[in-house]
Every structure is written in C-alpha cells, then in structure tokens.
Design a protein around this motif. Structure first.
Motif: not given
Length: 109
Positions: A95-97, A99-109
């Motif tokens: 979801e747009p709200t 999205l940033i947290a999801t991308v940061v989390m996936l990149v961190s993994i």
C-alpha cells in the motif's frame, strides 16, 4: 452434505469446478491458522535469538549471525501469512503508506 453446502452458499445450479474443489480442500480453519502462526513465529524468534548468540563465535560468527537472523526475520514475517493469507498480506505491504517501509525492510534483508 456437499449438496446442502452448495444450496446454502448459492452455488446449487452449478457443479463445482476443479479450482473450487482445490480452494475448498486447501483452506485452513481458524485454529489451524493460529497454530501455524504461533509455530512459525516461534521458529523465527528462535532463529533470530540463535543468530544473535552465534555472533560471538570466532571467525564464522558474523556469517552465522547473518544467516540465522535473516531466516528468523523471514519466518517471523511469513508467520502472518497464516493469519491473513498471502495475497492480502502482499496487498497490504505494498500500500502507498507502507511502501517505503516494505522496500527498506526487503533491501535490509
């Protein structure tokens, strides 16, 4: 009994298709979903804790920490798949709200 279920659900005129039978056969009850969530979350926490403990092992500690901590995070996030289902979780994660947290989390993994 199946005929009664079809009548009550409004599908009495049509025969169940192969896909409908697969969906009915693979759906989990609420108790099974909660048990799966608890088991997967406990495994995730255990892997994360084990990774943190293995950080202090000489030479291979950092690699073991990275592997177990990553597996623990994936298992903990995957545990919510039991509660809400994979598609609903993916829709909510992107979801747009969030999205940033999801991308940061996936990149961190």
């Amino acid at each position: 009994m199946d005929k009664l279920k079809r009548v009550l659900s409004g599908r009495d005129a049509e025969e169940p298709s192969g896909l409908a039978e697969v969906i009915d056969a693979t759906s989990l009850g609420w108790g099974t979903r909660v048990k799966g969530f608890v088991a997967c979350f406990a495994i995730g926490c255990l892997c994360s804790l084990l990774g943190s403990c293995l950080l202090w092992v000489p030479k291979k500690g950092l690699m073991l920490f990275a592997v177990f901590y990553t597996l623990g995070n994936i298992a903990s996030i995957g545990s919510t798949l039991f509660l809400m289902g994979p598609m609903k979780q993916l829709k909510r994660m992107f979801e747009p709200t969030r999205l940033i947290a999801t991308v940061v989390m996936l990149v961190s993994i």
